[in-house]
Design an enzyme around this catalytic site. Structure first.
Site, PDB file in Angstrom:
ATOM      1  N   ARG A   1      -8.384  17.023 -69.504  1.00  0.00           N
ATOM      2  CA  ARG A   1      -9.328  16.608 -70.545  1.00  0.00           C
ATOM      3  C   ARG A   1      -8.931  17.131 -71.938  1.00  0.00           C
ATOM      4  NH1 ARG A   1      -9.414  14.290 -66.910  1.00  0.00           N
ATOM      5  NH2 ARG A   1     -11.027  13.817 -65.399  1.00  0.00           N
TER       6      ARG A   1
ATOM      7  N   CYS B   1     -19.631  12.912 -68.078  1.00  0.00           N
ATOM      8  CA  CYS B   1     -19.717  14.274 -67.543  1.00  0.00           C
ATOM      9  C   CYS B   1     -19.835  15.284 -68.680  1.00  0.00           C
ATOM     10  CB  CYS B   1     -18.488  14.588 -66.700  1.00  0.00           C
ATOM     11  SG  CYS B   1     -18.459  13.726 -65.117  1.00  0.00           S
TER      12      CYS B   1
END
Length: 265
Positions: A149, A196
Site C-alpha cells: 500500500r 479498508c
C-alpha cells in the site's frame, strides 16, 4: 480546463470533506499551468479522508487525454480501474483480476499500490509516466519503490499514464479468477466508505483484529465501524470528517493499527 470552487464531500467515496478550488485538467498544457502553485491530486476520492475545513491548495483532477486508454498501449491515470478490469476480461487479457472491486482511478491505484490478497497494482505495471518538475518522465516499476500500500514517487510527482503488463488467457479462465476474487469480497459494506481503513499487520487481518476486540458497531455521530466488515468505517448519512477521525483514533487506542487512508490536510 475547468476551475471551480467545490465541496470535496461531493468528490469522495466517504462523502465528507470541505471546500477547495478544483482544477480539472484535460491536456499537458493544462497540467503545467495547474501545477504552478501548491497542489494536491484527487483521483476517484476513495482511500481518502478530507477534513471538514477543506484544503487551501489547488486540487487537480485528471480528465481529457489523461482519462483515455488502450489496454495494449498507454492507459491514462484518470481512467477508472473497475472499467479496465472488466474490459481486460472481455478482451481475454489477464493481469488485472486481483484488482476487481477497487473503486480507484489508475493514478491513485499506482500511488498507493492498491490491491487485494489476490494481487497489487504494481504487479500489472510495465511502465509509468510521471509529471515532475515540469517534465514527463517514464519510469520502470522497480524504480518506484512499491511496497504494501505504498510507492516512492518523486516528491510532487503526478502519475499521468501507464503501460500494463497483461497476457492473453482464455476468457473463461479470467472470469473464474474474477469470480474467486468477487466471492472473497462479498462481506464488504455497501454504505459510503473509503475502503479498508487500516493496513493489515504482517500475517494478520486488521478486520479480524477489530472484530475480535468487539469494535464492530462502534459509533461516533454518523460514523460507524461496519457490522459487515471490521476494517470498514462507514458514513451512515450525516458523518463529519471529525467524527470519522475520532472513530479512527478510538480504534487505534485499542489496537496498534496503521491508517491506510490519506488524510487532507
Amino acid at each position: 480546463m475547468r476551475v471551480e470552487r467545490v465541496l470535496l464531500k461531493d468528490y469522495t467515496t466517504l462523502g465528507v470533506g470541505g471546500p477547495a478550488e478544483l482544477w480539472t485538467v484535460e491536456t499537458p498544457e493544462d497540467l503545467k499551468k495547474a501545477t504552478e502553485a501548491p497542489y494536491r491530486v484527487l483521483g476517484n476520492g476513495s482511500n481518502l479522508l478530507v477534513m471538514d475545513e477543506g484544503v487551501e491548495e489547488r486540487v487537480i483532477r485528471l480528465s481529457g487525454v489523461f482519462a483515455e486508454w488502450d489496454l495494449k498501449g498507454w492507459v491514462g491515470a484518470g481512467a477508472l480501474l473497475p472499467l479496465l478490469v472488466q474490459e481486460a476480461a472481455r478482451q481475454g487479457l489477464s493481469g488485472l483480476e486481483g484488482l476487481l472491486g477497487i473503486p480507484a482511478q489508475v493514478g491513485g491505484a499506482v500511488k498507493m499500490n492498491a490491491g487485494t490478497r489476490f494481487g497489487e497494482m504494481a504487479d500489472a505495471l510495465e511502465a509509468v509516466e510521471i509529471f515532475h518538475e515540469g517534465r514527463f518522465q517514464i519510469y520502470e516499476p522497480q524504480e518506484l519503490g512499491f511496497g504494501y500500500r505504498k510507492s516512492r514517487l518523486p516528491p510532487g510527482g503526478i502519475v499521468t499514464r501507464v503501460r500494463l503488463r497483461l497476457k492473453e488467457r482464455p476468457q473463461e479462465e479470467i472470469r473464474r479468477r474474477m469470480a474467486e476474487v468477487d466471492a472473497a469480497r462479498k462481506g464488504q459494506p455497501k454504505k459510503k466508505s473509503a475502503g479498508c481503513a487500516f493496513k493489515n499487520p504482517p500475517g494478520q487481518s486488521a478486520g479480524r483484529l477489530i472484530d475480535q476486540r468487539g469494535l464492530k458497531g462502534l459509533r461516533v455521530g454518523d460514523a460507524m465501524v461496519s457490522l459487515e466488515h471490521g476494517n470498514f468505517i462507514v458514513n451512515l448519512g450525516g458523518a463529519k470528517a471529525q467524527d470519522i477521525l475520532a472513530l479512527v483514533r478510538a480504534i487505534q487506542e485499542e489496537l496498534p493499527l496503521e491508517l491506510e487512508w490519506e488524510v487532507w490536510p
